[in-house]
Design a protein around this motif. Structure first.
Motif, PDB file in Angstrom:
ATOM      1  N   HIS A 169       0.822  -1.209   0.000  1.00 43.26           N
ATOM      2  CA  HIS A 169       0.000   0.000   0.000  1.00 43.26           C
ATOM      3  C   HIS A 169       0.858   1.263   0.000  1.00 43.26           C
ATOM      4  O   HIS A 169       0.587   2.198  -0.743  1.00 43.26           O
ATOM      5  CB  HIS A 169      -0.939   0.027   1.210  1.00 43.26           C
ATOM      6  CG  HIS A 169      -2.126  -0.842   1.053  1.00 43.26           C
ATOM      7  ND1 HIS A 169      -3.329  -0.400   0.572  1.00 43.26           N
ATOM      8  CD2 HIS A 169      -2.303  -2.150   1.293  1.00 43.26           C
ATOM      9  CE1 HIS A 169      -4.188  -1.386   0.527  1.00 43.26           C
ATOM     10  NE2 HIS A 169      -3.586  -2.473   0.969  1.00 43.26           N
ATOM     11  N   LEU A 170       1.873   1.266   0.818  1.00 40.91           N
ATOM     12  CA  LEU A 170       2.728   2.433   0.912  1.00 40.91           C
ATOM     13  C   LEU A 170       3.397   2.726  -0.427  1.00 40.91           C
ATOM     14  O   LEU A 170       3.355   3.860  -0.913  1.00 40.91           O
ATOM     15  CB  LEU A 170       3.769   2.184   2.007  1.00 40.91           C
ATOM     16  CG  LEU A 170       4.335   3.412   2.681  1.00 40.91           C
ATOM     17  CD1 LEU A 170       4.834   3.031   4.054  1.00 40.91           C
ATOM     18  CD2 LEU A 170       5.427   4.039   1.891  1.00 40.91           C
ATOM     19  N   ILE A 171       3.971   1.720  -1.029  1.00 42.59           N
ATOM     20  CA  ILE A 171       4.680   1.929  -2.297  1.00 42.59           C
ATOM     21  C   ILE A 171       3.697   2.233  -3.425  1.00 42.59           C
ATOM     22  O   ILE A 171       3.921   3.144  -4.221  1.00 42.59           O
ATOM     23  CB  ILE A 171       5.563   0.708  -2.638  1.00 42.59           C
ATOM     24  CG1 ILE A 171       6.703   0.601  -1.620  1.00 42.59           C
ATOM     25  CG2 ILE A 171       6.130   0.815  -4.052  1.00 42.59           C
ATOM     26  CD1 ILE A 171       7.557  -0.633  -1.765  1.00 42.59           C
TER      27      ILE A 171
ATOM     28  N   PHE B 295       9.118   3.466   2.363  1.00 38.17           N
ATOM     29  CA  PHE B 295       8.945   4.872   1.996  1.00 38.17           C
ATOM     30  C   PHE B 295      10.210   5.423   1.350  1.00 38.17           C
ATOM     31  O   PHE B 295      10.156   6.116   0.330  1.00 38.17           O
ATOM     32  CB  PHE B 295       8.565   5.699   3.228  1.00 38.17           C
ATOM     33  CG  PHE B 295       8.292   7.141   2.920  1.00 38.17           C
ATOM     34  CD1 PHE B 295       7.060   7.525   2.430  1.00 38.17           C
ATOM     35  CD2 PHE B 295       9.265   8.113   3.126  1.00 38.17           C
ATOM     36  CE1 PHE B 295       6.791   8.858   2.144  1.00 38.17           C
ATOM     37  CE2 PHE B 295       9.019   9.439   2.844  1.00 38.17           C
ATOM     38  CZ  PHE B 295       7.773   9.815   2.349  1.00 38.17           C
ATOM     39  N   ASN B 296      11.373   5.108   1.921  1.00 37.70           N
ATOM     40  CA  ASN B 296      12.640   5.590   1.355  1.00 37.70           C
ATOM     41  C   ASN B 296      12.884   5.028  -0.036  1.00 37.70           C
ATOM     42  O   ASN B 296      13.320   5.747  -0.935  1.00 37.70           O
ATOM     43  CB  ASN B 296      13.804   5.226   2.271  1.00 37.70           C
ATOM     44  CG  ASN B 296      13.850   6.084   3.512  1.00 37.70           C
ATOM     45  OD1 ASN B 296      13.263   7.154   3.572  1.00 37.70           O
ATOM     46  ND2 ASN B 296      14.542   5.596   4.525  1.00 37.70           N
ATOM     47  N   ILE B 297      12.622   3.753  -0.227  1.00 38.90           N
ATOM     48  CA  ILE B 297      12.842   3.135  -1.538  1.00 38.90           C
ATOM     49  C   ILE B 297      11.894   3.733  -2.573  1.00 38.90           C
ATOM     50  O   ILE B 297      12.299   4.051  -3.697  1.00 38.90           O
ATOM     51  CB  ILE B 297      12.722   1.602  -1.445  1.00 38.90           C
ATOM     52  CG1 ILE B 297      13.974   1.048  -0.746  1.00 38.90           C
ATOM     53  CG2 ILE B 297      12.523   0.962  -2.812  1.00 38.90           C
ATOM     54  CD1 ILE B 297      13.967  -0.438  -0.496  1.00 38.90           C
TER      55      ILE B 297
ATOM     56  N   ILE C  47       2.921   7.135  11.220  1.00 42.63           N
ATOM     57  CA  ILE C  47       3.193   7.683   9.889  1.00 42.63           C
ATOM     58  C   ILE C  47       4.420   8.587   9.936  1.00 42.63           C
ATOM     59  O   ILE C  47       5.255   8.560   9.037  1.00 42.63           O
ATOM     60  CB  ILE C  47       1.957   8.434   9.343  1.00 42.63           C
ATOM     61  CG1 ILE C  47       0.784   7.469   9.164  1.00 42.63           C
ATOM     62  CG2 ILE C  47       2.281   9.125   8.022  1.00 42.63           C
ATOM     63  CD1 ILE C  47      -0.548   8.145   8.875  1.00 42.63           C
ATOM     64  N   ALA C  48       4.537   9.358  11.008  1.00 42.36           N
ATOM     65  CA  ALA C  48       5.701  10.231  11.168  1.00 42.36           C
ATOM     66  C   ALA C  48       6.992   9.418  11.223  1.00 42.36           C
ATOM     67  O   ALA C  48       8.000   9.802  10.624  1.00 42.36           O
ATOM     68  CB  ALA C  48       5.544  11.086  12.429  1.00 42.36           C
ATOM     69  N   GLN C  49       6.958   8.279  11.932  1.00 44.45           N
ATOM     70  CA  GLN C  49       8.149   7.421  11.993  1.00 44.45           C
ATOM     71  C   GLN C  49       8.477   6.845  10.624  1.00 44.45           C
ATOM     72  O   GLN C  49       9.637   6.786  10.231  1.00 44.45           O
ATOM     73  CB  GLN C  49       7.923   6.269  12.963  1.00 44.45           C
ATOM     74  CG  GLN C  49       8.161   6.629  14.403  1.00 44.45           C
ATOM     75  CD  GLN C  49       8.104   5.393  15.291  1.00 44.45           C
ATOM     76  OE1 GLN C  49       7.256   4.530  15.108  1.00 44.45           O
ATOM     77  NE2 GLN C  49       9.007   5.329  16.236  1.00 44.45           N
ATOM     78  N   ILE C  50       7.459   6.400   9.910  1.00 46.82           N
ATOM     79  CA  ILE C  50       7.674   5.777   8.599  1.00 46.82           C
ATOM     80  C   ILE C  50       8.229   6.776   7.601  1.00 46.82           C
ATOM     81  O   ILE C  50       9.168   6.479   6.871  1.00 46.82           O
ATOM     82  CB  ILE C  50       6.360   5.156   8.073  1.00 46.82           C
ATOM     83  CG1 ILE C  50       6.009   3.906   8.888  1.00 46.82           C
ATOM     84  CG2 ILE C  50       6.453   4.826   6.586  1.00 46.82           C
ATOM     85  CD1 ILE C  50       4.626   3.362   8.612  1.00 46.82           C
TER      86      ILE C  50
ATOM     87  N   TRP D 130       9.635   0.447  11.143  1.00 37.87           N
ATOM     88  CA  TRP D 130      10.970   0.350  10.542  1.00 37.87           C
ATOM     89  C   TRP D 130      10.873  -0.151   9.097  1.00 37.87           C
ATOM     90  O   TRP D 130      11.497   0.412   8.198  1.00 37.87           O
ATOM     91  CB  TRP D 130      11.833  -0.582  11.401  1.00 37.87           C
ATOM     92  CG  TRP D 130      13.266  -0.698  10.980  1.00 37.87           C
ATOM     93  CD1 TRP D 130      14.253   0.220  11.126  1.00 37.87           C
ATOM     94  CD2 TRP D 130      13.877  -1.837  10.355  1.00 37.87           C
ATOM     95  NE1 TRP D 130      15.445  -0.265  10.637  1.00 37.87           N
ATOM     96  CE2 TRP D 130      15.237  -1.539  10.151  1.00 37.87           C
ATOM     97  CE3 TRP D 130      13.399  -3.082   9.956  1.00 37.87           C
ATOM     98  CZ2 TRP D 130      16.114  -2.425   9.563  1.00 37.87           C
ATOM     99  CZ3 TRP D 130      14.296  -3.973   9.373  1.00 37.87           C
ATOM    100  CH2 TRP D 130      15.633  -3.642   9.174  1.00 37.87           C
ATOM    101  N   ILE D 131      10.075  -1.170   8.872  1.00 39.86           N
ATOM    102  CA  ILE D 131       9.896  -1.714   7.512  1.00 39.86           C
ATOM    103  C   ILE D 131       9.187  -0.677   6.630  1.00 39.86           C
ATOM    104  O   ILE D 131       9.559  -0.473   5.469  1.00 39.86           O
ATOM    105  CB  ILE D 131       9.118  -3.045   7.546  1.00 39.86           C
ATOM    106  CG1 ILE D 131       9.988  -4.125   8.207  1.00 39.86           C
ATOM    107  CG2 ILE D 131       8.685  -3.471   6.153  1.00 39.86           C
ATOM    108  CD1 ILE D 131       9.279  -5.438   8.463  1.00 39.86           C
TER     109      ILE D 131
END
Length: 192
Positions: free
Chosen positions: A24-26, A69-71, A154-157, A63-64
């Protein structure tokens, strides 16, 4: 953590538990199923390689999610240098994404067809309007409303301050509400 102890099947279980969040995130950021699939695989390969670096300072899912999110962010930066996103081209050429089911097959025999069709059309309209949001806003709205993550999670992610997350949510909802009202008023005028 069972994965660190190299227990057979432990990593597969970790993937199973977190694949929906990663997908979902990606997908909300990239908006292309094939790229999402490849990037999701990249996330879990990186998780496997770096799992020993997890410091238990946050939830494993955060963490995952941060890795995902970074990728996805890195992918979007590279993609913007090379080409425009082709999502709109796919829609113009008539291609449909796999996650848009045929409305008739999703209805049961005894359903109120007019109500269900109206709900489906509203859902599709909101989904279409969400696609017009900037990638970060679209992702934040999706994580909050669809994946039901809290603002701190969400802030952590995303590594975006909680106040900024709230601002993204507020602005995105306001924009969606405005566009949806505009669409509904426009459709009512066309029906008269």
């Amino acid at each position: 953590m069972n994965v660190l102890s190299a227990r057979p099947g432990a990593f597969a279980q970790l993937v199973h538990q977190h694949q929906k969040l990663v997908w979902h995130l990606i997908y909300r950021m990239v908006q292309h199923p094939e790229d999402t699939r490849e990037l999701s695989q990249e996330v879990f390969m990186l998780v496997h390689q770096k799992l020993h670096q997890f410091r238990y300072e946050s939830a494993l899912s955060s963490w995952i999610g941060r890795i995902a999110f970074n990728i996805a962010s890195r992918y979007l930066k590279k993609a913007s240098k090379w080409q425009f996103q082709n999502t709109s081209n796919n829609r113009e050429s008539g291609e449909q994404s796999n996650d848009t089911a045929d409305p008739i097959t999703s209805l049961c025999d005894q359903a109120d067809l007019s109500r269900d069709l109206a709900e489906l059309q509203m859902y599709q309209k909101v989904e279409q309007l969400m696609q017009q949001l900037p990638p970060v806003s679209r992702t934040v709205v999706s994580l909050y409303h669809l994946d039901e993550l809290s603002v701190p999670e969400i802030a952590q992610i995303t590594d975006i301050p909680a106040g900024t997350i709230k601002s993204h949510l507020f602005r995105a909802r306001r924009e969606l509400r405005h566009k949806l009202n505009k669409e509904l008023i426009g459709n009512n005028d066309n029906q008269d």
